[in-house]
Design a protein around this motif. Structure first.
Motif, PDB file in Angstrom:
ATOM      1  N   TYR A 117       4.908  -0.193  -9.616  1.00 22.48           N
ATOM      2  CA  TYR A 117       4.913  -0.805  -8.288  1.00 22.48           C
ATOM      3  C   TYR A 117       3.756  -1.797  -8.194  1.00 22.48           C
ATOM      4  O   TYR A 117       2.643  -1.491  -8.639  1.00 22.48           O
ATOM      5  CB  TYR A 117       4.743   0.246  -7.193  1.00 22.48           C
ATOM      6  N   GLN A 118       4.027  -2.938  -7.591  1.00 26.05           N
ATOM      7  CA  GLN A 118       2.992  -3.940  -7.353  1.00 26.05           C
ATOM      8  C   GLN A 118       2.727  -4.041  -5.857  1.00 26.05           C
ATOM      9  O   GLN A 118       3.654  -4.241  -5.068  1.00 26.05           O
ATOM     10  CB  GLN A 118       3.435  -5.309  -7.892  1.00 26.05           C
ATOM     11  N   ASP A 119       1.460  -3.874  -5.480  1.00 27.75           N
ATOM     12  CA  ASP A 119       1.071  -3.941  -4.064  1.00 27.75           C
ATOM     13  C   ASP A 119       1.955  -3.048  -3.203  1.00 27.75           C
ATOM     14  O   ASP A 119       2.447  -3.443  -2.146  1.00 27.75           O
ATOM     15  CB  ASP A 119       1.113  -5.391  -3.551  1.00 27.75           C
ATOM     16  N   GLN A 120       2.151  -1.810  -3.672  1.00 25.85           N
ATOM     17  CA  GLN A 120       2.945  -0.841  -2.928  1.00 25.85           C
ATOM     18  C   GLN A 120       2.174  -0.401  -1.684  1.00 25.85           C
ATOM     19  O   GLN A 120       1.020   0.039  -1.763  1.00 25.85           O
ATOM     20  CB  GLN A 120       3.258   0.372  -3.802  1.00 25.85           C
ATOM     21  N   TRP A 134      -2.722  -0.508  -0.038  1.00 28.03           N
ATOM     22  CA  TRP A 134      -1.821  -1.150  -0.983  1.00 28.03           C
ATOM     23  C   TRP A 134      -2.341  -0.860  -2.397  1.00 28.03           C
ATOM     24  O   TRP A 134      -3.555  -0.862  -2.624  1.00 28.03           O
ATOM     25  CB  TRP A 134      -1.767  -2.654  -0.748  1.00 28.03           C
ATOM     26  N   ASN A 136      -1.389  -0.983  -6.897  1.00 28.54           N
ATOM     27  CA  ASN A 136      -0.577  -1.171  -8.079  1.00 28.54           C
ATOM     28  C   ASN A 136      -0.476   0.188  -8.773  1.00 28.54           C
ATOM     29  O   ASN A 136      -1.492   0.798  -9.131  1.00 28.54           O
ATOM     30  CB  ASN A 136      -1.201  -2.192  -9.030  1.00 28.54           C
ATOM     31  N   ASP A 138       1.391   2.599 -11.790  1.00 33.46           N
ATOM     32  CA  ASP A 138       2.161   2.675 -13.033  1.00 33.46           C
ATOM     33  C   ASP A 138       2.271   4.139 -13.460  1.00 33.46           C
ATOM     34  O   ASP A 138       1.246   4.804 -13.673  1.00 33.46           O
ATOM     35  CB  ASP A 138       1.489   1.851 -14.138  1.00 33.46           C
ATOM     36  N   THR A 159      -5.303  -2.217  -4.234  1.00 34.32           N
ATOM     37  CA  THR A 159      -5.345  -3.672  -4.004  1.00 34.32           C
ATOM     38  C   THR A 159      -5.468  -3.994  -2.518  1.00 34.32           C
ATOM     39  O   THR A 159      -5.192  -5.117  -2.107  1.00 34.32           O
ATOM     40  CB  THR A 159      -4.079  -4.331  -4.579  1.00 34.32           C
TER      41      THR A 159
END
Length: 497
Positions: A117-120, A134, A136, A138, A159
């Motif tokens: 997920y990016q900037d979840q 927010w 990241n 993995d 983030t």
């Protein structure tokens, strides 16, 4: 004697680390969890634990169907007040507010698959209250000795600060765009040595035929002006940091890159905008298209001369507001708000003058427009007192901006910052044809004279009296500040603008 690093001496010898979380891992009663005593742990669990414990990156492992949590020092910082209670807990219970999210993570990970997920965005209770964060994320499965997924390991990079900073930057950009869009003259911002368009307002778009130029260098966006000298002017401003002003300059532009060249005449200013280190980073372009002609030649010439005079003063006022505010700003958000408020005060004065065809303005009407943003909705906090009289356009703009700065200061620090505070604005003309304007605050907190003078202080104590050939005083009384301006009636009645 058995060596200290041998399995028989220390069941946690495999950690090879003595950080804060490693010590908690050693002291934790793992026998109370589904993992069992550390002596019974499989080598795959020990290896994965040692791996994450040594990592400087926030990592957490969720072992078994229940997702028992083992993490490192960096993750303990991310966990906030949830640490150290999270250690050894089941992930769905440790983070109950995101139990469904983690339930999916466990199902996917234990099925041997990965997630990223990016900037979840998630809402976590890390400090005793819900907060949006927010990250990241993995996720990868951890295999046991048989090659089957036995757990899930996650790399967690927060983030939040970057996401919020980018959001604030977008908001500031949108506010600046809104400011540009409301301007009656054309405006643009170009950045870097290749003068790449970053902002243009509707009037500038109209001038260049509504071309989409954002993100393009000027030479590429407007190729027809290559031989017309404008690039040399931009290069000069960027290299030297010197502002350039031109009036009635001829330019040939093509409508949407098609058809013949169209002749236009423009007044404009190229104003350098510097970074914090003093280097020129942007050029602020502002001006007016003065091409159209609607009257006879002689009247036309008079009209254009008058228009140029007013436009230059308007541009100079906007230029001064933008440049001075940005020069002394420490916070972009506050700078954008100050620029907007000051330009709106200038706009309010222009509206009053426009109603009178820019001949002169009624002082009471002008003052009412200037103080309107500072009046309380439930009571009249600012009183106006003085005879009916008119002031010239030049004095009207100066007085309006001064009243705006006094009102802004009163709301922040003076009488209008507390309930019950009041302001009296009064003016009169003495028998010697001397005009006096006073701003009198009462009922506010005690104020003291500061050493630092910002844009507002310089405006009311230096610029205003210089423009009106008068004298300005600021008295810090126990009951509140008192500002007094004196000038010759002839000076405030001058119709020059």
């Amino acid at each position: 004697m058995t060596p200290l690093n041998a399995p028989g001496a220390d069941p946690f010898y495999f950690l090879g680390h003595d950080g804060p979380v490693a010590r908690l891992v050693k002291d934790f009663p793992w026998g109370t969890t589904c993992l069992g005593r550390v002596e019974t742990w499989p080598q795959s669990l020990k290896t994965a634990t040692a791996l994450l414990i040594h990592s400087p990156v926030p990592m957490v492992m969720l072992w078994g169907e229940q997702g028992v949590m083992i993490y490192n020092d960096a993750y303990s910082v991310f966990a906030g007040h949830r640490h150290p209670a999270l250690l050894g807990s089941n992930v769905r219970e440790g983070w109950p507010e995101v139990a469904d999210f983690n339930d999916n993570v466990m199902k996917v990970g234990l099925a041997g698959q990965t997630l990223a997920y990016q900037d979840q965005e998630l809402t976590l209770h890390r400090k005793g209250y819900p907060e949006q964060v927010w990250m990241n994320l993995d996720y990868s499965p951890v295999l046991d000795e048989t090659g089957r997924p036995a757990g899930v390991i996650a790399v967690v990079i927060e983030t939040t600060e970057r996401v919020l900073a980018e959001r604030r930057n977008r908001q500031e950009f949108q506010r600046l765009q809104s400011l540009f869009a409301q301007a009656p003259t054309f405006m643009a911002m170009v950045s870097g040595p290749d003068h790449r368009f970053t902002l243009v307002n509707p009037e500038y778009n109209k001038l260049i035929g509504n071309r989409d130029v954002i993100g393009m260098p000027v030479r590429e966006a407007l190729p027809e002006v290559t031989e017309q000298g404008f690039f040399d002017l931009l290069d000069h401003v960027f290299t030297t940091g010197e502002a350039i002003t031109r009036t009635s300059l001829r330019v040939l532009l093509r409508w949407r890159d098609q058809g013949p060249l169209e002749e236009r005449f423009v007044d404009f200013v190229y104003q350098p905008i510097r970074d914090q280190d003093g280097t020129v980073a942007h050029i602020f372009v502002q001006g007016s298209d003065v091409t159209e002609r609607v009257r006879a030649e002689n009247h036309q010439r008079l009209l254009i001369n008058e228009l140029n005079h007013r436009v230059k003063n308007s541009l100079a006022a906007v230029q001064s507001i933008v440049t001075q505010t940005l020069r002394h700003a420490t916070d972009p958000g506050q700078a954008a708000q100050a620029i907007t408020a000051r330009i709106m005060a200038l706009s309010a004065a222009h509206n009053v003058l426009t109603q009178e065809s820019w001949d002169s303005a009624d002082l009471r009407t002008l003052a009412q427009a200037a103080i309107r943003p500072f009046q309380a909705p439930d009571r009249n906090t600012i009183e106006l007192e003085g005879p009916d009289m008119r002031v010239g356009p030049y004095a009207a703009i100066s007085i309006a901006l001064a009243l705006h700065e006094l009102g802004t200061n009163a709301v922040k620090y003076g009488a209008l910052s507390v309930p019950g505070g009041t302001v009296l604005v009064r003016w009169n003309v003495s028998g010697q044809s001397v005009f006096t304007l006073e701003w009198i605050e009462t009922g506010g907190p005690v104020v003291t004279k500061g050493d630092h003078r910002g844009f507002g202080s310089r405006l009311i104590l230096q610029v205003l009296p210089d423009q009106l050939q008068g004298k300005a005083e600021l008295d810090f009384r126990p009951t509140g500040i008192v500002f007094k301006l004196t000038a010759a009636v002839e000076a405030i009645s001058d119709h020059a603008a």
